[in-house]
Design an enzyme around this catalytic site. Structure first.
Site, PDB file in Angstrom:
ATOM      1  N   GLY A 186     -88.614 -45.792  43.377  1.00 31.83           N
ATOM      2  CA  GLY A 186     -89.012 -44.440  42.965  1.00 31.83           C
ATOM      3  C   GLY A 186     -87.958 -43.799  42.073  1.00 31.83           C
ATOM      4  O   GLY A 186     -86.903 -44.377  41.815  1.00 31.83           O
ATOM      5  N   THR A 213     -95.936 -39.246  47.490  1.00 31.84           N
ATOM      6  CA  THR A 213     -95.728 -38.105  46.577  1.00 31.84           C
ATOM      7  C   THR A 213     -96.962 -37.745  45.737  1.00 31.84           C
ATOM      8  O   THR A 213     -96.859 -36.888  44.861  1.00 31.84           O
ATOM      9  CB  THR A 213     -94.550 -38.384  45.617  1.00 31.84           C
ATOM     10  N   TYR A 245     -99.827 -32.617  51.253  1.00 28.54           N
ATOM     11  CA  TYR A 245     -98.498 -33.148  50.906  1.00 28.54           C
ATOM     12  C   TYR A 245     -97.404 -32.228  51.459  1.00 28.54           C
ATOM     13  O   TYR A 245     -96.484 -32.690  52.144  1.00 28.54           O
ATOM     14  CB  TYR A 245     -98.383 -33.283  49.386  1.00 28.54           C
TER      15      TYR A 245
END
Ligand SMILES: NC(=O)c1ccc[n+]([C@@H]2O[C@H](COP(=O)([O-])OP(=O)(O)OC[C@H]3O[C@@H](n4cnc5c(N)ncnc54)[C@H](OP(=O)(O)O)[C@@H]3O)[C@@H](O)[C@H]2O)c1
Length: 313
Positions: free
Chosen positions: A18, A69, A132
């Site tokens: 990431g 994400t 989220y």
């Protein structure tokens, strides 16, 4: 005890593919032996896989930028978002506790509803607007409840020179299209993943130095500093302002013989004109004073950070 603190520290970094994880994997190298298992070796949806990877490496530090994400997609797959953003943190914290490891974690401005007229401080009430944000908030709470010495860096609008992010999308589209319509009524600070990795390394380095000087494990030195820290680049803008500055800086970097008309015209629009499955906070502004006061580290303003990131492209 002296020998255990003087030994080279083992640092487990999750999510090495990431944006933040990739920067950390490289920036933390001078601090110890960094191990960044890929998803195949440490799958955050599997408690057994997490425990196995941690028990094999026996880290002194667990640094966890891995996360689910996909803000909009999370609305449709909450189980997965909560598995990675809450349950995995819970399991990693249990393992950290058993090992006496210190834990560094990352969270988001999306734990807030964005209605504040001033930058958020760490103690402000949370009220996530979507799955989220809720899953990240529960991850924070699970880590705090574990009793493991930890730092939680809440950040905002993360981008870098690789991966999938707003900056790279805008620069690509600005080359391909004549006009780009960009939301101009959400306020926050774009944060370069390289700068977040730098302050993480600086904070860890200071803790390691104290740990060596006092012959105490790093986790013990970290314990009194445990908590949430807002950590984003300084200043504020909107998504439109961010895009405009990125294009402006790219133009400055261009060779004189390259046409300045090669970029799209940017048009500011409202959030209502760009509906998304997940609601975003109107204000994502985070006050980073505690980071400076308690950890003695500070982040760059967002424009010079952007310029550093662009120089990596
Ligand atoms: N991006 C933002 O704008 C933003 C804003 C505020 C806060 N944050 C927070 O900052 C931190 C870093 O974000 P980022 O932008 O660097 O994230 P990112 O680029 O989306 O990277 C997420 C990482 O997590 C890994 N991951 C996801 N699910 C996994 C699983 N089941 N098992 C193992 N690994 C898994 C991914 O691996 P794969 O490559 O295998 O998928 C990837 O390496 C996160 O805590 C995020 O919540 C991000």
């Amino acid at each position: 005890m002296a020998s255990s603190t003087a030994q080279r520290q083992r640092i487990l970094v999750t999510g090495g593919s990431g944006q933040v994880g990739w920067s950390l994997k490289h920036t933390l190298q001078p601090l110890g032996d960094v191990h960044a298992p890929e998803r195949g070796e440490m799958d955050l949806t599997s408690a057994a896989s997490i425990r196995e990877a941690i028990r094999a490496f026996k880290p002194h530090w667990i640094v966890n930028p891995a996360a689910y994400t996909a803000v909009d997609k999370a609305e449709a797959e909450p189980e997965l978002a909560f598995a990675v953003n809450r349950s995995a943190v819970e399991v990693m914290a249990e393992e950290a506790k058993a090992l006496g490891a210190a834990f560094i974690h990352y969270s988001t401005d999306y734990v807030f509803d964005g209605s504040s007229s001033t930058p958020y401080v760490e103690e402000d009430s949370t009220n996530p607007l979507g799955v989220y944000g809720r899953s990240k908030l529960e991850g924070e709470q699970a880590l705090a409840a574990s009793g493991v010495p930890h730092l939680i860096f809440r950040t905002s609008w993360v981008y870098g020179s690789r991966g999938k992010n707003f900056l790279l999308t805008i620069l690509k589209l600005a080359r391909e299209r004549e006009e780009l319509r960009i939301v101009a009524d959400q306020h926050g600070a774009p944060t370069w993943c390289g700068d977040l990795a730098r302050i993480t390394a600086e904070a860890m380095l200071a803790l390691q130095a104290t740990s060596h000087a006092q012959c105490l494990p790093a986790a013990e030195v970290l314990a009194p500093l445990s908590g949430i820290y807002h950590a984003c680049n300084g200043g504020e803008t909107t998504w439109y302002g961010f895009a405009a500055e990125a294009v402006r800086q790219m133009r400055l970097q261009s060779q004189p013989n390259q046409s300045t008309a090669a970029y799209a015209r940017l048009v500011p629009i409202t959030t209502a004109e760009y509906p998304t499955p997940a609601k975003r906070p109107q204000s994502s502004r985070l006050d980073c004073g505690k980071l400076r006061r308690r950890l003695d580290v500070s982040m760059l303003d967002w424009q010079p950070a952007l310029s550093r990131a662009l120089s990596e492209l």
